[in-house]
Design an enzyme around this catalytic site. Sequence first.
Site, PDB file in Angstrom:
ATOM      1  N   ARG A  33       0.877  -1.198  -0.131  1.00 43.04           N
ATOM      2  CA  ARG A  33       0.129  -0.057  -0.062  1.00 43.04           C
ATOM      3  C   ARG A  33       0.844   1.247  -0.010  1.00 43.04           C
ATOM      4  O   ARG A  33       0.756   2.106  -0.806  1.00 43.04           O
ATOM      5  CB  ARG A  33      -0.743   0.056   1.206  1.00 43.04           C
ATOM      6  CG  ARG A  33      -2.227  -0.853   1.322  1.00 43.04           C
ATOM      7  CD  ARG A  33      -2.762  -1.305   2.314  1.00 43.04           C
ATOM      8  NE  ARG A  33      -4.103  -1.950   2.263  1.00 43.04           N
ATOM      9  CZ  ARG A  33      -4.210  -3.249   2.015  1.00 43.04           C
ATOM     10  NH1 ARG A  33      -2.903  -4.045   1.840  1.00 43.04           N
ATOM     11  NH2 ARG A  33      -5.357  -3.826   1.851  1.00 43.04           N
ATOM     12  N   ARG A 127      -6.737 -16.297 -10.780  1.00 44.15           N
ATOM     13  CA  ARG A 127      -7.456 -15.846  -9.592  1.00 44.15           C
ATOM     14  C   ARG A 127      -8.393 -14.605 -10.072  1.00 44.15           C
ATOM     15  O   ARG A 127      -8.054 -13.589 -10.971  1.00 44.15           O
ATOM     16  CB  ARG A 127      -6.402 -15.300  -8.809  1.00 44.15           C
ATOM     17  CG  ARG A 127      -5.347 -16.113  -8.169  1.00 44.15           C
ATOM     18  CD  ARG A 127      -4.509 -15.609  -7.250  1.00 44.15           C
ATOM     19  NE  ARG A 127      -4.897 -14.989  -6.145  1.00 44.15           N
ATOM     20  CZ  ARG A 127      -3.923 -14.564  -5.142  1.00 44.15           C
ATOM     21  NH1 ARG A 127      -2.708 -14.562  -5.288  1.00 44.15           N
ATOM     22  NH2 ARG A 127      -4.546 -14.139  -3.990  1.00 44.15           N
ATOM     23  N   SER A 172     -13.079 -10.413  -2.423  1.00 48.51           N
ATOM     24  CA  SER A 172     -11.876  -9.835  -2.070  1.00 48.51           C
ATOM     25  C   SER A 172     -12.048  -8.413  -1.520  1.00 48.51           C
ATOM     26  O   SER A 172     -12.621  -7.621  -2.411  1.00 48.51           O
ATOM     27  CB  SER A 172     -10.628  -9.948  -3.250  1.00 48.51           C
ATOM     28  OG  SER A 172      -9.328  -9.145  -2.716  1.00 48.51           O
ATOM     29  N   GLN A 174      -9.580  -6.386  -1.627  1.00 48.36           N
ATOM     30  CA  GLN A 174      -8.773  -5.666  -2.355  1.00 48.36           C
ATOM     31  C   GLN A 174      -9.334  -4.895  -3.489  1.00 48.36           C
ATOM     32  O   GLN A 174      -8.694  -3.888  -3.968  1.00 48.36           O
ATOM     33  CB  GLN A 174      -7.687  -6.830  -2.606  1.00 48.36           C
ATOM     34  CG  GLN A 174      -6.781  -7.189  -1.975  1.00 48.36           C
ATOM     35  CD  GLN A 174      -5.885  -8.431  -2.245  1.00 48.36           C
ATOM     36  OE1 GLN A 174      -5.744  -8.677  -3.588  1.00 48.36           O
ATOM     37  NE2 GLN A 174      -4.889  -8.921  -1.518  1.00 48.36           N
ATOM     38  N   ASP A 299      -5.978 -14.997   6.332  1.00 49.57           N
ATOM     39  CA  ASP A 299      -4.415 -15.482   6.037  1.00 49.57           C
ATOM     40  C   ASP A 299      -4.052 -16.438   7.177  1.00 49.57           C
ATOM     41  O   ASP A 299      -3.000 -16.865   7.131  1.00 49.57           O
ATOM     42  CB  ASP A 299      -3.587 -14.521   5.864  1.00 49.57           C
ATOM     43  CG  ASP A 299      -3.755 -13.815   4.467  1.00 49.57           C
ATOM     44  OD1 ASP A 299      -4.311 -14.723   3.674  1.00 49.57           O
ATOM     45  OD2 ASP A 299      -3.284 -12.572   3.953  1.00 49.57           O
ATOM     46  N   ARG A 377       1.721 -19.713   2.424  1.00 48.89           N
ATOM     47  CA  ARG A 377       0.843 -20.050   3.778  1.00 48.89           C
ATOM     48  C   ARG A 377       0.893 -21.407   4.282  1.00 48.89           C
ATOM     49  O   ARG A 377       1.073 -22.066   5.370  1.00 48.89           O
ATOM     50  CB  ARG A 377      -0.229 -19.330   3.982  1.00 48.89           C
ATOM     51  CG  ARG A 377       0.180 -17.955   3.803  1.00 48.89           C
ATOM     52  CD  ARG A 377      -0.690 -16.969   4.518  1.00 48.89           C
ATOM     53  NE  ARG A 377      -0.671 -15.490   4.113  1.00 48.89           N
ATOM     54  CZ  ARG A 377       0.364 -15.059   4.588  1.00 48.89           C
ATOM     55  NH1 ARG A 377       1.090 -15.404   5.561  1.00 48.89           N
ATOM     56  NH2 ARG A 377       0.507 -13.678   4.333  1.00 48.89           N
ATOM     57  N   LYS A 402       7.493 -15.753  -0.846  1.00 48.11           N
ATOM     58  CA  LYS A 402       6.748 -14.605  -1.291  1.00 48.11           C
ATOM     59  C   LYS A 402       6.316 -13.542  -0.185  1.00 48.11           C
ATOM     60  O   LYS A 402       6.135 -12.310  -0.625  1.00 48.11           O
ATOM     61  CB  LYS A 402       5.412 -15.333  -1.576  1.00 48.11           C
ATOM     62  CG  LYS A 402       4.215 -14.511  -2.204  1.00 48.11           C
ATOM     63  CD  LYS A 402       3.160 -15.586  -2.679  1.00 48.11           C
ATOM     64  CE  LYS A 402       2.015 -14.801  -3.593  1.00 48.11           C
ATOM     65  NZ  LYS A 402       1.486 -13.656  -2.812  1.00 48.11           N
TER      66      LYS A 402
END
Length: 422
Positions: A33, A127, A172, A174, A299, A377, A402
């Site tokens: 960001r 995605r 999302s 986002q 997450d 993850r 990542k």
Amino acid sequence: MHINDYPQLEINPVSGPLTGQVILPGSKSLTNRALLIAALAAGESRLNGVLSSDDTLYMAAALREMGVEITNHDATTLMVRASGKLKAPDKPLFLGNAGTATRFLTAAVVLADGEVVVDGDEHMRKRPILPLVKALQSLGIDVSAPTGCPPVTVKGTGRFDGQVVEVDANLSSQYVSALLILAACGTHPVEVRLKGTGIGARGYIDLTLGAMQAFGAQVSTPSEGVWRVEPTGYSAATYDVEPDASACTYLWAAEVLTGGDITYQMDTSALTQPDAASRDLIRAFPNMPAVIDGSQIQDSIPTLAVLAAFNNNPVRFVGIANLRVKECDRTAALSQGLNRILEGLAHEDGDDLIVHSDPALKGQTLPAVIDTFNDHRIAMSFALAGLMIHGIVIDNPACVSKTFPEYWNVLSSLGVSFKGTD
């Protein structure tokens, strides 16, 4: 050979509590960001505590290709010099599997004068990004994504004149953040409106608004699910990136699993990112709640799911449908990995994940090669199982780069040992 260089990594179970001091990496979410907003601000900005990982390096490289000067002052400090405008790059922007960078830049490149293609690897090309594309089109922007996923082609004009945009953020948050960041650079005030009530990880929008305001943006909320962004643009600033709460979850879990005591460079209870809310759930181990709503801590779910395998009672994870469109289908990957350790340890029920829990797993020898699906993850969370169980092998351990390139070294510093296989 460096730990990350091994194709597979077997975790040696620990014989006692993990103790030591850890310097947490900076937040990926806040680093990306801040990088983008600083790139849209005329002048020189200083970003302190940044994360250097695959995702943030992709963002920085893309911004450089659009004329932004980004230099390292030191290992965790970046200087960003920008004109406040972006230039169309000479080639498509390649962003790997960096979802944040891909979605944010899909909106931001509207401000470049010329055609920009935003693309990623084979995982990113699966995605979804169509809700964001449709929202940008409603602002009068020429943007297309024939498959509904990257690559996205944006024909920018250096500006946009739309004043109201609705977006479906069920998949999302986002999408909302991308539009909010762009909106401050409009020629008029822009209202960003949420279509419907569903939104993934609403807390990340608060992170976006905080970063925008640090660089001079003015945002108000006239009603629930509506944000009014004034056309202020952004001003260069100094911005401090807080440590990564998602990365911290693995260490919190390692502490409770081993009875350890890990110290950090800050009081981690002060972290503001959404995944910080998982701290109390982790501290409840071995009596985690029977039902955990993961909608706002997405997450953290891999960490919590692997930890739940050792809980006293089964745990059902709900509100996690969005995990199916992350770097991989994380719900399926978690179920598969847990069942490789012990058949019947987990199962999927619709979009829910049920972990059946078995405290007796500790100390057993249960050889299992965990397919990480190139998902950082999945790799980091299943390493927790290896602290307790003999025979846990992580495939493709390098995928942690990542967001947490030093993960294996951090575990090593706390006393964890590994066997690498060529």
